[in-house]
Design an enzyme around this catalytic site. Structure first.
Site, PDB file in Angstrom:
ATOM      1  N   LYS A   1       0.808  -1.229   0.000  1.00 27.49           N
ATOM      2  CA  LYS A   1       0.000   0.000   0.000  1.00 27.49           C
ATOM      3  C   LYS A   1       0.842   1.281   0.000  1.00 27.49           C
ATOM      4  O   LYS A   1       0.402   2.310  -0.498  1.00 27.49           O
ATOM      5  CB  LYS A   1      -0.946   0.021   1.201  1.00 27.49           C
ATOM      6  CG  LYS A   1      -2.111  -0.947   1.073  1.00 27.49           C
ATOM      7  CD  LYS A   1      -3.087  -0.766   2.221  1.00 27.49           C
ATOM      8  CE  LYS A   1      -4.241  -1.744   2.109  1.00 27.49           C
ATOM      9  NZ  LYS A   1      -5.318  -1.470   3.062  1.00 27.49           N
TER      10      LYS A   1
ATOM     11  N   ASP B   1     -10.232   2.941   1.894  1.00 22.43           N
ATOM     12  CA  ASP B   1     -10.397   2.310   3.212  1.00 22.43           C
ATOM     13  C   ASP B   1     -11.144   3.224   4.195  1.00 22.43           C
ATOM     14  O   ASP B   1     -12.073   2.790   4.878  1.00 22.43           O
ATOM     15  CB  ASP B   1      -9.035   1.943   3.813  1.00 22.43           C
ATOM     16  CG  ASP B   1      -8.477   0.645   3.243  1.00 22.43           C
ATOM     17  OD1 ASP B   1      -9.268  -0.210   2.812  1.00 22.43           O
ATOM     18  OD2 ASP B   1      -7.237   0.497   3.241  1.00 22.43           O
TER      19      ASP B   1
HETATM   20  P1  NAP Z   1      -1.178  -2.388  11.734  1.00 24.09           P
HETATM   21  O1  NAP Z   1      -0.632  -1.505  10.674  1.00 24.09           O
HETATM   22  O2  NAP Z   1      -0.328  -3.441  12.366  1.00 24.09           O
HETATM   23  O3  NAP Z   1      -1.724  -1.394  12.885  1.00 24.09           O
HETATM   24  C1  NAP Z   1      -2.272  -1.820  14.104  1.00 24.09           C
HETATM   25  C2  NAP Z   1      -1.767  -0.859  15.177  1.00 24.09           C
HETATM   26  O4  NAP Z   1      -2.464  -1.091  16.388  1.00 24.09           O
HETATM   27  C3  NAP Z   1      -0.277  -1.043  15.481  1.00 24.09           C
HETATM   28  O5  NAP Z   1       0.329   0.221  15.585  1.00 24.09           O
HETATM   29  C4  NAP Z   1      -0.298  -1.766  16.817  1.00 24.09           C
HETATM   30  O6  NAP Z   1       0.852  -1.532  17.579  1.00 24.09           O
HETATM   31  C5  NAP Z   1      -1.505  -1.137  17.453  1.00 24.09           C
HETATM   32  N1  NAP Z   1      -2.072  -1.877  18.571  1.00 24.09           N
HETATM   33  C6  NAP Z   1      -2.020  -3.200  18.815  1.00 24.09           C
HETATM   34  N2  NAP Z   1      -2.711  -3.476  19.956  1.00 24.09           N
HETATM   35  C7  NAP Z   1      -3.215  -2.308  20.421  1.00 24.09           C
HETATM   36  C8  NAP Z   1      -4.028  -1.952  21.548  1.00 24.09           C
HETATM   37  N3  NAP Z   1      -4.474  -2.867  22.412  1.00 24.09           N
HETATM   38  N4  NAP Z   1      -4.355  -0.648  21.717  1.00 24.09           N
HETATM   39  C9  NAP Z   1      -3.915   0.269  20.864  1.00 24.09           C
HETATM   40  N5  NAP Z   1      -3.138  -0.010  19.773  1.00 24.09           N
HETATM   41  C10 NAP Z   1      -2.797  -1.287  19.551  1.00 24.09           C
HETATM   42  O7  NAP Z   1      -2.483  -3.149  11.210  1.00 24.09           O
HETATM   43  P2  NAP Z   1      -3.557  -2.607  10.131  1.00 24.09           P
HETATM   44  O8  NAP Z   1      -3.089  -2.912   8.760  1.00 24.09           O
HETATM   45  O9  NAP Z   1      -3.920  -1.217  10.471  1.00 24.09           O
HETATM   46  O10 NAP Z   1      -4.764  -3.605  10.417  1.00 24.09           O
HETATM   47  C11 NAP Z   1      -5.454  -3.558  11.667  1.00 24.09           C
HETATM   48  C12 NAP Z   1      -6.655  -4.462  11.562  1.00 24.09           C
HETATM   49  O11 NAP Z   1      -7.569  -3.908  10.628  1.00 24.09           O
HETATM   50  C13 NAP Z   1      -6.365  -5.888  11.068  1.00 24.09           C
HETATM   51  O12 NAP Z   1      -7.126  -6.794  11.841  1.00 24.09           O
HETATM   52  C14 NAP Z   1      -6.875  -5.878   9.640  1.00 24.09           C
HETATM   53  O13 NAP Z   1      -7.326  -7.148   9.208  1.00 24.09           O
HETATM   54  C15 NAP Z   1      -8.048  -4.916   9.780  1.00 24.09           C
HETATM   55  N6  NAP Z   1      -8.455  -4.247   8.533  1.00 24.09           N
HETATM   56  C16 NAP Z   1      -9.759  -4.346   8.171  1.00 24.09           C
HETATM   57  C17 NAP Z   1     -10.211  -3.716   7.028  1.00 24.09           C
HETATM   58  C18 NAP Z   1     -11.657  -3.829   6.649  1.00 24.09           C
HETATM   59  O14 NAP Z   1     -11.981  -3.507   5.495  1.00 24.09           O
HETATM   60  N7  NAP Z   1     -12.551  -4.213   7.553  1.00 24.09           N
HETATM   61  C19 NAP Z   1      -9.311  -2.966   6.243  1.00 24.09           C
HETATM   62  C20 NAP Z   1      -7.978  -2.860   6.658  1.00 24.09           C
HETATM   63  C21 NAP Z   1      -7.553  -3.514   7.808  1.00 24.09           C
HETATM   64  P3  NAP Z   1       2.069  -2.584  17.420  1.00 24.09           P
HETATM   65  O15 NAP Z   1       2.499  -2.534  15.998  1.00 24.09           O
HETATM   66  O16 NAP Z   1       3.089  -2.039  18.381  1.00 24.09           O
HETATM   67  O17 NAP Z   1       1.508  -3.911  17.812  1.00 24.09           O
END
Ligand code: NAP
Length: 285
Positions: free
Chosen positions: A69, A105
């Protein structure tokens, strides 16, 4: 599916889990459009070569998922305002002017909230997670004139995102420490809580991104996780009679908006939702 050659797809690495082909091909069949959508595993080193090939093959559009991305931006002709603000591209349109990058998104998340009857203007929104999904959602919420607070276990990340978005948009975002004592009074004043972390995703389905006793019955709660459909966080929200918005809504609406970018159509989102859920159930079976 109505046949025709493959002219849309999603690129990622890995990408085998993607339900996007099911969603998009269901729309093409429903609307009688002779397009096909497939998934393509593209390794990071092959990204440029792959884009050149898709363009030469006459592709009309691509979705872009992890890990491309951000990297894909340097291979595009132009990037939309939203995608520039979010700093990531999830949709590419191939047209006579070249390769146009978009990000649907944040739009998808906001559309899912609206579908649940929620308005964003002047609402207090708390976004958990300052990663890819959190960035997209926080940006779009600010563009919708919501008041946005961001928290992340990595507090520097939440702070950096809040500062960046406050600089780049007309809104003001603030960063909140992620410990429960700090979150408690903030959540008491929050209208919409959005989990944009992977905490609670399959297989860790018993995990929640924050202590659930911080929830209250005036909150609306959205989880971006769509596997499982009902996360522990959403189940707790429903127990309190809160409006609960499933991650499948964001998935479906980001896909619908990609179709709008590519083909200028307003696709049947219920058909997309059913196809996505059926594809997920088939994977689990
Ligand atoms: P990402 O880039 O890894 O971001 C997640 C962030 O949340 C990281 O900075 C992580 O920190 C932090 N985090 C973890 N546990 C936490 C907590 N308890 N409180 C606060 N922050 C916390 O992941 P992403 O790509 O954004 O994806 C996140 C989720 O969204 C995934 O489950 C993905 O499948 C979902 N998603 C869904 C859609 C949809 O269309 N529904 C679209 C995109 C993504 P650390 O890195 O330090 O762990």
């Amino acid at each position: 599916m109505t046949g025709g050659k493959t002219d849309f797809g999603v690129i990622g690495h890995p990408v085998s889990h993607s339900v996007s082909p099911a969603m998009h091909n269901a729309v093409f069949a429903e609307m009688g459009l002779s397009h096909r959508y497939d998934k393509f595993d593209v390794a990071p080193n092959d990204l440029k070569k792959a884009l050149d090939r898709f363009e030469a093959d006459g592709f009309l559009g691509l979705n872009v998922t992890i890990p491309h991305k951000l990297a894909v931006r340097e291979h595009l002709t132009d990037i939309s305002k939203e995608a520039q603000l979010i700093g990531a591209v999830n949709t590419i349109l191939f047209d006579e002017d070249g390769r146009q990058g978009h990000n649907t998104d944040g739009f998808g998340a906001v559309a899912a909230l609206r579908e649940a009857g929620l308005e964003l203007h002047d609402r207090n929104i708390l976004v958990l997670g300052a990663g890819g999904a959190g960035r997209a959602i926080a940006t779009q919420c600010l563009l919708e004139k919501a008041c946005v607070a961001i928290t992340d276990v990595d507090e520097r990340k939440a702070y950096a995102l809040a500062v960046e978005l406050s600089d780049k948009t007309e809104g003001i975002a603030c960063a909140i420490e992620s410990n429960p004592e700090t979150l408690k009074p903030i959540i008491a004043r929050t209208d919409i809580l959005i989990n944009a972390t992977p905490v609670g995703m399959h297989p860790d389905v018993d995990a929640a991104p924050l202590p659930l006793d911080l929830l209250h019955d005036d909150l609306a709660v959205m989880d971006v996780i769509y596997n499982p459909r009902e996360t522990k966080l959403l189940a707790a929200a429903r127990e309190l009679d809160c409006t609960a918005v499933e991650g499948i809504g964001m998935l479906v609406h980001q896909g619908a908006e990609s179709l709008n970018v590519w083909l200028d159509v307003d696709p049947p989102v219920d058909v997309m939702r059913k196809a996505a859920l059926d594809a997920m159930a088939a994977t689990e079976a």
